[in-house]
Design an enzyme around this catalytic site. Structure first.
Site, PDB file in Angstrom:
ATOM      1  N   ASP A  35     -44.893  -3.847 -79.761  1.00  0.00           N
ATOM      2  CA  ASP A  35     -44.765  -5.299 -79.738  1.00  0.00           C
ATOM      3  C   ASP A  35     -43.749  -5.660 -78.634  1.00  0.00           C
ATOM      4  OD1 ASP A  35     -45.076  -7.956 -80.241  1.00  0.00           O
ATOM      5  OD2 ASP A  35     -44.831  -7.816 -82.397  1.00  0.00           O
TER       6      ASP A  35
HETATM    7  C1  BGC Z   1     -45.706 -11.030 -81.239  1.00  0.00           C
HETATM    8  C2  BGC Z   1     -47.100 -10.478 -81.186  1.00  0.00           C
HETATM    9  C3  BGC Z   1     -47.767 -10.915 -79.905  1.00  0.00           C
HETATM   10  C4  BGC Z   1     -46.926 -10.479 -78.737  1.00  0.00           C
HETATM   11  C5  BGC Z   1     -47.547 -10.840 -77.408  1.00  0.00           C
HETATM   12  C6  BGC Z   1     -44.940 -10.761 -79.985  1.00  0.00           C
HETATM   13  O1  BGC Z   1     -43.715 -11.401 -79.978  1.00  0.00           O
HETATM   14  O2  BGC Z   1     -45.037 -10.468 -82.350  1.00  0.00           O
HETATM   15  O3  BGC Z   1     -47.834 -10.916 -82.281  1.00  0.00           O
HETATM   16  O4  BGC Z   1     -49.044 -10.364 -79.843  1.00  0.00           O
HETATM   17  O5  BGC Z   1     -45.667 -11.096 -78.836  1.00  0.00           O
HETATM   18  O6  BGC Z   1     -47.599 -12.203 -77.216  1.00  0.00           O
END
Ligand code: BGC
Length: 982
Positions: free
Chosen positions: A517
């Site tokens: 993430d």
């Molecule tokens: C979120 C994810 C997301 C990623 C990319 C993160 O902060 O937890 O769900 O896919 O960012 O945008």
């Protein structure tokens, strides 16, 4: 410049030379030179050779307001691509109708670019703002001119302004004061030489204002290549049926589309340097922010250091431009995979997943995500970070909005369906994308519902609650998975070998790749689990996390870690294999570009909007109805009160960056009412205006201490007047969408702002109130449940909110949604999901409240416009090789046809492996019955239906006694006993 044009124009070993140039770093390239001539009269009707020009129209998507590229209007001819970045509230408006002649001016070369931009500088002390950005797409073109007509540029304050060209986000060059000329034929002409395919040019507006300001810039401009270069062709790596990605003049195995994926992966892998391999594990983020970082990105792309972008733009042309650099200029030409959060739709915004899962109709989610996949791929997104497989167990956590609810069985079905919707049977198809299951695993168990907090999850709960929805997604063929922010057993998911390797690879045999993430690799330093980025990168890759999102740790530090023997090359190779495999599977090597004109035609087909409308009706849950719904078609006076009633934005939901406005409830109702009926719309108050009210245990609303007095914009009196004057009141209330989704955790489960007080005032009129709740989580609204004549829980319904909800209100469609997440009595109960484990002393609850620990409305609950009666559950024993069955007779006892979601719950009475939930959903069926009609509804009682996952990860079922419910919701009905003997 001379060197570069020679490079591109010479036949032969061009790519070898390009690579050399790239290696020395484009930072060393000479900067393009810009000169300017003002008040240039255009020779009317002249043409550039080869019709090489771009044309930029002016009509944005209807109603589009923020941060949107007007890409829909981009018409790229041959050598350039143009986008208009809209940062900080730029609004695109149609060309000035008061000055129609300007729209007819033909620039030299026949190119006319006409846009109106309401330029709003919200910040202070900003000196320039890019109005349009463009790039060369034909490397043969290295010089060109830009003609800018700024005749409608109006300054609305006392400062100087001007236009200029910026190269690669640098200082404005060849600044020219604005002319505000009357004549449509007087242009400022900028001449650019020494340009490269990798440069980003912008027409920029300057101001010396030190304050926020707004100004209207009507910009007409043309980009025209140097006639000497226009139309010249570039020695092509593009051959019929294959691309010479490594530019060696022969078709390698990895370039041959007829070769099996594994052979292509291995062939490519053995050609790659360590740096290129690490580059394939690196994901960067490109914000839709005028490309100010692009100048940093390009060298990295040329060196093969960018495997993927989180791509926030919507321009297929820009996306292709980036791809061209990776394909044409990097040594192995490995295409970039463009990923983005397409959660509940791209342009056609559907209800949030939490809403859609209330349909108890997984195929509906599949259909919605099929539309999202087509729209996303047309924009240039190859990979979506969805579905979210986390369980929604705590309504305080804002991200429950993105989930498919609290139940692992329903969530598994819905997630598998979404994967099918995104990927179809062939994820390489131009209307499909790769799916990414997230967040692996246990993120939703954050303590206190506080986003990104710690989690405590036992292996038992992990195996039986949190993991099954992911496993279902993988079994459905999901190509990728995202590791989570939380820690399990103290070890951050990003570096948790148990979940990333032992479970995901060894047990489940997942062949795709894991992406971390956002900056989660680096965040392990904050966790106190890693010493520095090098340490974090080592821990993550060794545990099985293949791609590093945004931390840039792998690409910087893993080479040294390998050298030091702390990471093996084999580990890196395996991670790269997984990434390349997916890129091959989605067809990127054979079709790296998207159709730049395919964007608009792919969006929002009428049938997509019809589906979205249907989804709204099927996601909405009727929680209460004293008989006021459906509204009579004869109704003459309706009041619509509340901040969401006529708001096109709040209805969209937590992930909604790409769509136009939605159709509001006000419009939906108006369209359905009889011609002589009136709808009075009163906002009443803002959705989140200060001071916030909080709801006490008895349901009364009180003002939060310490905040300012009631703001002036409340219209309680008007609301009350409208209510008194109406036959029925529809209240459209809820929480702001900004309080939901990522970072959207809440302490109270109340309405936002002063809505509770507004509701109380309106309800006190005694008029029947139909409340529609818009929210990303189940709110606890005791007085709303009590005082409303009917309640529809609409979640965040997306852009067809108005028509879909009006269908329900007026009875053209009957509600069929069932809660996929329980509605609690009060925040103090959280978390409180229906499938809690059995305990030693059941029934213990709270001292300070007379009710039990029961939720207000449990999972599975939902009414419709008719009534159903369930007979007793009968067990038909197994016979003739057929499993035993549970059967119930269902009768429609009401006056209308209806769709009942009949639910099968099981409970194992004795389990030596560990205490199981008191009830677990293990089947459901939609049964449609006419008034008075009856039907037997049957469920088989197989090992899969009764079983669980043991501590080692094996599916298991025990002989012994089970309780079996067939009921309209969790914790309803009387169970039958069933003795299972496998
Ligand atoms: C979120 C994810 C997301 C990623 C990319 C993160 O902060 O937890 O769900 O896919 O960012 O945008």
């Amino acid at each position: 410049m001379i060197i570069k044009s020679m490079l591109y124009l010479c036949a032969g070993a061009i790519f070898a030379q390009t690579a050399t140039l790239a290696a020395t770093g484009p930072e060393n390239r000479p900067q393009a030179v810009v000169t300017c001539e003002s008040q240039v009269k255009m020779p009317a009707g002249s043409q550039a050779p080869g019709d090489q020009y771009v044309f930029f129209g002016a009509n944005p998507k209807p109603g589009k307001k923020t941060n949107d590229n007007p890409d829909t209007n981009l018409v790229k001819l041959k050598d350039f691509s143009v986008t208009a970045p809209c940062e900080g509230g730029n609004h695109l408006i149609p060309a000035d109708p008061a000055n129609p002649d300007c729209g007819k001016v033909v620039a030299p070369g026949g190119a006319l670019l006409r846009t109106g931009i309401l330029f709003s500088n919200e910040g202070v002390n900003r000196t320039c703002q890019d109005l349009a950005t463009f790039r060369i797409t034909n490397p043969a073109v290295t010089s060109f001119s830009v003609w800018v007509l700024d005749d409608t540029l109006k300054r609305s304050g006392n400062w100087n302004s001007g236009i200029a060209i910026r190269v690669n986000g640098g200082d404005p060059l060849a600044v020219h004061g604005t002319v505000q000329a009357d004549s449509c034929n007087e242009f400022t002409k900028f001449t650019v030489t020494g340009a490269s395919i990798s440069d980003v040019f912008a027409v920029t507006l300057l101001t010396d204002s030190k304050h926020a300001f707004r100004t209207l810039a009507g910009l007409t401009f043309a980009v025209i290549p140097d006639p000497a270069m226009a139309g010249k062709s570039f020695p092509s790596i593009y051959h019929k049926g294959w691309i010479d990605l490594n530019k060696n003049g022969v078709m390698d195995i990895y370039e041959d589309p007829s070769q099996p994926v594994e052979a292509r992966v291995e062939d490519l892998l053995k050609q790659m340097t360590l740096e290129e391999k690490l580059g394939q594990l690196n994901q960067l983020v490109r914000f839709g922010d005028q490309g100010k970082h692009d100048v940093d990105f390009f060298p990295k792309m040329r060196r093969g250091e960018v495997s993927s972008y989180i791509w926030m733009g919507t321009s297929p042309a820009l996306r292709n431009q980036f791809q061209r650099i990776a394909v044409q200029e990097s040594p192995r030409g490995i295409p970039i995979v463009f990923g983005m959060d397409i959660i509940h739709g791209a342009s056609t915004l559907f209800p949030i997943a939490l809403g859609l899962s209330c349909s108890f109709e997984p195929e509906l989610l599949e259909r919605a995500q099929t539309v999202a996949a087509r729209e996303a791929r047309a924009e240039g997104i190859d990979w979506v970070f969805a579905p979210m497989c986390d369980l929604a167990r705590d309504p305080r956590w804002g991200r429950v909005a993105e989930t498919c609810g609290e139940d692992p069985y329903l969530s598994s079905l819905c997630n598998a369906a979404q994967v099918r919707g995104f990927q179809g049977t062939n994820p390489a198809a131009p209307d499909r994308v790769a799916a990414c299951l997230k967040h692996y695993v246990g993120y939703s168990a954050v303590t206190g519902g506080r986003d990104k907090n710690d989690t405590e999850i036992s292996e038992w709960t992990l195996r039986n609650a949190h993991l099954p929805p992911f496993h279902a997604g993988i079994n459905a063929g999901a190509l990728t998975i995202m590791s989570a922010f939380n820690a399990i057993d103290g070890i951050p998911s990003t570096a948790n070998r148990h979940v990333l390797t032992e479970i995901l690879r060894d047990e489940w045999k997942f062949p795709g790749f894991v992406v971390s993430d956002w900056e989660a690799v680096a965040q392990m330093i904050n966790w106190g689990y890693a010493k520095d980025k090098a340490d974090a990168s080592r821990l993550a890759i060794n545990a099985g996390n293949d791609m590093d999102m945004k931390s840039e740790g792998y690409v910087r530090y893993l080479a040294a870690e390998i050298k030091a023997g702390r990471v093996s090359l084999a580990t890196v190779d395996e991670a790269v294999r997984r990434v390349l495999r997916v890129k091959f599977q989605i067809g990127l090597f054979d079709r790296p570009y998207v159709n730049e004109r395919g964007f608009q035609p792919a969006q929002m087909h009428p049938e997509d909007l019809a589906l979205a409308r249907q989804c709204v009706a099927k996601s909405t849950v009727l929680l209460k109805n004293t008989g006021v719904l459906p509204l009579s078609k004869e109704i003459k006076k309706v009041a619509l009160i509340g901040p969401v009633g006529d708001d096109p934005v709040e209805i969209q939901g937590c992930w909604s960056g790409r769509s136009g406005w939605g159709t509001t409830l006000a419009k939906g109702i108006k369209d359905k009412l009889a011609k002589d009926a009136t709808l009075t719309v009163v906002k009443g108050c803002d959705i989140s205006s200060e001071p916030r009210t909080k709801t006490l245990q008895d349901g009364s609303a009180v003002i939060d201490d310490g905040v300012a007095a009631v703001s002036a914009d409340v219209q309680f009196d008007e609301a009350v007047r409208a209510a008194r004057d109406a036959e029925v009141v529809v209240m459209a209330v809820g929480e702001p969408r900004g309080w939901t989704g990522e970072g959207g955790s809440r302490m109270f489960l109340s309405l936002g702002g002063q809505q509770q007080a507004l509701f109380d005032a309106v309800a006190a009129t005694g008029k029947p109130v139909v409340t529609i709740v818009f929210s990303g989580r189940p709110l606890s609204l005791p007085t709303v449940w009590e005082k409303s004549a009917a309640v529809l829980y609409a979640w965040q319904p997306g852009i067809q909110a108005g028509p879909g909800l009006a269908d329900l209100l007026m009875g053209d469609v009957s509600p069929s949604g069932r809660l996929s997440m329980s509605v609690l009595r009060d925040v103090g109960q959280a978390p409180n999901y229906y499938n809690y484990l059995r305990t030693g002393l059941p029934g213990f609850s709270y001292r300070d409240h007379i009710t039990s620990g029961d939720a207000q409305y449990w999972f599975g609950y939902g009414l419709t416009y008719t009534t159903f009666q369930y007979g007793p559950v009968r067990i038909i024993p197994a016979a003739d090789g057929k499993p035993a069955e549970a059967v119930v007779t269902l009768a429609n006892t009401g006056k209308r046809a209806g769709d009942e979601v009949v639910q099968l719950y099981i409970g194992q009475l004795v389990c030596h492996e560990g205490a199981r939930p008191r009830q677990e959903l293990r089947g459901f069926k939609h049964v449609k019955l006419q008034p008075g009609e009856k039907a037997d509804v049957r469920f088989p009682l197989t090992s899969e239906v009764l079983g669980y996952i043991d501590h080692k990860g094996n599916p298991r079922v025990d002989a012994g006694e089970y309780e079996i419910w067939i009921a309209p919701s969790a914790h309803k009905g009387t169970p039958a006993r069933f003795n299972f003997a496998p």
